[in-house]
Design a protein around this motif. Sequence first.
Motif, PDB file in Angstrom:
ATOM      1  N   LYS A  30      36.278  27.757  37.228  1.00  0.00           N
ATOM      2  CA  LYS A  30      37.249  28.649  36.597  1.00  0.00           C
ATOM      3  C   LYS A  30      36.656  30.042  36.415  1.00  0.00           C
ATOM      4  O   LYS A  30      37.356  31.044  36.582  1.00  0.00           O
ATOM      5  CB  LYS A  30      37.718  28.069  35.263  1.00  0.00           C
ATOM      6  N   GLY A  31      35.371  30.112  36.092  1.00  0.00           N
ATOM      7  CA  GLY A  31      34.709  31.406  35.965  1.00  0.00           C
ATOM      8  C   GLY A  31      34.741  32.174  37.271  1.00  0.00           C
ATOM      9  O   GLY A  31      34.987  33.385  37.297  1.00  0.00           O
ATOM     10  N   THR A  32      34.520  31.474  38.376  1.00  0.00           N
ATOM     11  CA  THR A  32      34.568  32.097  39.697  1.00  0.00           C
ATOM     12  C   THR A  32      35.949  32.680  39.964  1.00  0.00           C
ATOM     13  O   THR A  32      36.075  33.797  40.474  1.00  0.00           O
ATOM     14  CB  THR A  32      34.194  31.073  40.789  1.00  0.00           C
ATOM     15  N   CYS A  33      36.982  31.941  39.614  1.00  0.00           N
ATOM     16  CA  CYS A  33      38.348  32.419  39.825  1.00  0.00           C
ATOM     17  C   CYS A  33      38.672  33.614  38.933  1.00  0.00           C
ATOM     18  O   CYS A  33      39.366  34.544  39.357  1.00  0.00           O
ATOM     19  CB  CYS A  33      39.343  31.282  39.593  1.00  0.00           C
ATOM     20  N   ILE A  34      38.157  33.625  37.709  1.00  0.00           N
ATOM     21  CA  ILE A  34      38.353  34.779  36.826  1.00  0.00           C
ATOM     22  C   ILE A  34      37.655  36.006  37.417  1.00  0.00           C
ATOM     23  O   ILE A  34      38.221  37.102  37.456  1.00  0.00           O
ATOM     24  CB  ILE A  34      37.848  34.481  35.397  1.00  0.00           C
ATOM     25  N   VAL A  35      36.432  35.825  37.911  1.00  0.00           N
ATOM     26  CA  VAL A  35      35.710  36.934  38.532  1.00  0.00           C
ATOM     27  C   VAL A  35      36.487  37.445  39.739  1.00  0.00           C
ATOM     28  O   VAL A  35      36.638  38.657  39.926  1.00  0.00           O
ATOM     29  CB  VAL A  35      34.277  36.524  38.941  1.00  0.00           C
ATOM     30  N   GLY A  36      36.995  36.535  40.567  1.00  0.00           N
ATOM     31  CA  GLY A  36      37.779  36.937  41.740  1.00  0.00           C
ATOM     32  C   GLY A  36      38.997  37.755  41.358  1.00  0.00           C
ATOM     33  O   GLY A  36      39.275  38.803  41.953  1.00  0.00           O
ATOM     34  N   SER A  37      39.718  37.301  40.359  1.00  0.00           N
ATOM     35  CA  SER A  37      40.903  38.022  39.898  1.00  0.00           C
ATOM     36  C   SER A  37      40.521  39.384  39.308  1.00  0.00           C
ATOM     37  O   SER A  37      41.210  40.386  39.512  1.00  0.00           O
ATOM     38  CB  SER A  37      41.640  37.173  38.866  1.00  0.00           C
ATOM     39  N   PHE A  38      39.413  39.425  38.596  1.00  0.00           N
ATOM     40  CA  PHE A  38      38.901  40.664  38.015  1.00  0.00           C
ATOM     41  C   PHE A  38      38.571  41.669  39.123  1.00  0.00           C
ATOM     42  O   PHE A  38      38.955  42.844  39.052  1.00  0.00           O
ATOM     43  CB  PHE A  38      37.663  40.348  37.165  1.00  0.00           C
TER      44      PHE A  38
END
Length: 184
Positions: A30-38
């Motif tokens: 989930k952290g990876t996906c948040i970073v991607g969206s960021f």
Amino acid sequence: MSELCSIITGATSNSLVLVAEICRGIETTKGTCIVGSFVETLDSIGCLGIVSTHLHDIFKLPLNTNNTVFKAMGSEFVNGQTKPTWKLTNGICRESLAFETAQREGVPKTIIQRAQELYASDLEKAVSLICKKSKSEGLIRCVGISLRKQLPPSVIGASSVYVIIRPDNRLYVGEVSVSFFSHS
């Protein structure tokens, strides 16, 4: 997360955004996906920024970016060891110095050796998953060949890509057109 929120709400095309080790300490996927969206959001704003992360699966995400470029810390292989060059290079970081760092910091050899075994098993699993996915999509045919075993007749005359997991746990990928094969 509050820092990310502040950055996004305040960023403009004139902003310089510097973020180190974004989303550390949270669940990796989930952290990876948040970073991607960021990163996508910063890209769409058009600001200048540097975002550093150890969440390398970000490079597997289907990011919608136009101006984002990937950079990595350079490394070189010297006397059987990977060493950092401390130079920023183009591309994606594919090399980790985790085992070398652990050794340098005095982590017991037995722990490092076990970590290397676990890493090798993860690489084998990844290659296996790639073969299964490719096979189900009809893209390629994967054939497992044990060390010192003869190639099956089905690969003779075909162009083949091979993957070898080296003793230092690096993947070696090559291509060959096999027209003749024999054991000495």
